[in-house]
Scaffold this motif. Sequence first.
Motif, short mmCIF file in Angstrom:
data_model
loop_
_atom_site.label_atom_id
_atom_site.label_comp_id
_atom_site.label_asym_id
_atom_site.label_seq_id
_atom_site.Cartn_x
_atom_site.Cartn_y
_atom_site.Cartn_z
N MET A 54 0.83 -1.20 0.00
CA MET A 54 0.00 0.00 0.00
C MET A 54 0.87 1.25 0.00
N THR A 55 0.43 2.26 -0.72
CA THR A 55 1.06 3.58 -0.67
C THR A 55 -0.03 4.59 -0.31
N VAL A 56 0.36 5.70 0.25
CA VAL A 56 -0.58 6.78 0.53
C VAL A 56 0.04 8.09 0.06
N PRO A 57 -0.80 9.06 -0.28
CA PRO A 57 -2.25 9.01 -0.19
C PRO A 57 -2.88 8.33 -1.40
N VAL A 58 -4.12 7.87 -1.21
CA VAL A 58 -4.96 7.45 -2.33
C VAL A 58 -5.68 8.72 -2.76
N LEU A 59 -5.69 8.98 -4.07
CA LEU A 59 -6.28 10.22 -4.58
C LEU A 59 -7.63 9.97 -5.20
N ASN A 60 -8.55 10.89 -4.98
CA ASN A 60 -9.86 10.88 -5.64
C ASN A 60 -10.02 12.22 -6.35
N GLU A 61 -9.97 12.18 -7.68
CA GLU A 61 -10.12 13.40 -8.47
C GLU A 61 -11.60 13.66 -8.69
N ILE A 62 -12.01 14.88 -8.38
CA ILE A 62 -13.41 15.24 -8.50
C ILE A 62 -13.56 16.51 -9.34
N HIS A 63 -14.74 16.69 -9.88
CA HIS A 63 -15.06 17.89 -10.64
C HIS A 63 -16.39 18.43 -10.14
N LEU A 64 -16.49 19.74 -10.11
CA LEU A 64 -17.76 20.36 -9.73
C LEU A 64 -18.61 20.59 -10.98
N THR A 65 -19.91 20.59 -10.79
CA THR A 65 -20.82 20.91 -11.88
C THR A 65 -20.60 22.37 -12.28
N GLU A 70 -22.37 21.24 -6.68
CA GLU A 70 -22.31 19.81 -6.37
C GLU A 70 -21.23 19.13 -7.19
N LEU A 71 -20.91 17.89 -6.79
CA LEU A 71 -19.88 17.13 -7.49
C LEU A 71 -20.48 16.43 -8.70
N GLU A 72 -19.69 16.35 -9.77
CA GLU A 72 -20.11 15.50 -10.89
C GLU A 72 -19.99 14.06 -10.43
N ARG A 73 -20.76 13.18 -11.05
CA ARG A 73 -20.81 11.77 -10.61
C ARG A 73 -19.49 11.05 -10.79
N GLU A 74 -18.79 11.28 -11.89
CA GLU A 74 -17.56 10.52 -12.16
C GLU A 74 -16.42 10.95 -11.25
N VAL A 75 -15.83 9.96 -10.57
CA VAL A 75 -14.70 10.18 -9.68
C VAL A 75 -13.58 9.25 -10.12
N LEU A 76 -12.38 9.79 -10.29
CA LEU A 76 -11.22 8.96 -10.62
C LEU A 76 -10.46 8.70 -9.32
N THR A 77 -10.27 7.41 -8.99
CA THR A 77 -9.52 7.02 -7.80
C THR A 77 -8.16 6.49 -8.26
N ALA A 78 -7.08 6.97 -7.62
CA ALA A 78 -5.73 6.65 -8.07
C ALA A 78 -4.85 6.18 -6.92
N TYR A 79 -4.11 5.09 -7.20
CA TYR A 79 -3.16 4.48 -6.25
C TYR A 79 -1.77 4.57 -6.87
N TYR A 80 -0.82 5.16 -6.13
CA TYR A 80 0.55 5.32 -6.60
C TYR A 80 1.29 3.99 -6.49
N LEU A 81 1.86 3.55 -7.59
CA LEU A 81 2.60 2.28 -7.57
C LEU A 81 3.90 2.42 -6.79
N PRO A 82 4.19 1.45 -5.90
CA PRO A 82 5.44 1.51 -5.14
C PRO A 82 6.65 1.57 -6.09
N GLY A 83 7.74 2.14 -5.58
CA GLY A 83 8.96 2.36 -6.35
C GLY A 83 9.43 1.19 -7.19
N GLU A 84 9.40 -0.02 -6.61
CA GLU A 84 9.93 -1.19 -7.35
C GLU A 84 9.05 -1.56 -8.55
N PHE A 85 7.84 -1.01 -8.63
CA PHE A 85 6.94 -1.32 -9.76
C PHE A 85 6.77 -0.14 -10.72
N GLN A 86 7.49 0.97 -10.46
CA GLN A 86 7.33 2.16 -11.31
C GLN A 86 7.80 1.90 -12.75
#
Length: 166
Positions: A54-65, A70-86
């Motif tokens: 696991m790496t942190v932070p986990v990111l959630n990209e959001i957009h406003l209408t 209010e938030l648009e429905r689509e949310v992109l969730t992103a996990y940073y790959l650890p160094g050995e897998f970059q």
Amino acid sequence: QCEDAAYEERQYPAGKWACVTRGEPTYEQSIALSFMKLMRYICKENSAGCHLGMTVPVLNEIHLTKEGTELEREVLTAYYLPGEFQQNPPVPMDPEIHITERPPLRVITRVFYGMTTEETILREISVLWELLGPTDTVLRGAYVVASYENPSVPRRRNEIWFIRRA
């Protein structure tokens, strides 16, 4: 050392991220389903068949209408790959997970604690705009919620990120 600061500016390096986009009825549903998919990828559902860690932070990209209320429905969730897998990221078994090379990112960030809901996120965006005052140096309408702890932690640490213009 920054606990008492209203906000801070940070630079993040370029790197590879595993990303999932969901557009469920609520923000909480979108991030829960995306994170479960990413956890399966992290915990062996990948071409290497290994636990990635696991790496942190986990990111959630959001957009406003357009109205910004209010938030648009689509949310992109992103996990940073650890160094050995970059250099050579394991391929996800789930076709909804995409490995993306993201450019360096400069953000203005503010810490907040607790649950992340549409309501708390909109409030945190409003607070940070108030602290910053009028500025054209950050993007409007696109934000990132960075989570540092498991969603089950009652007072988990989160941040709202405003993205600096290039």
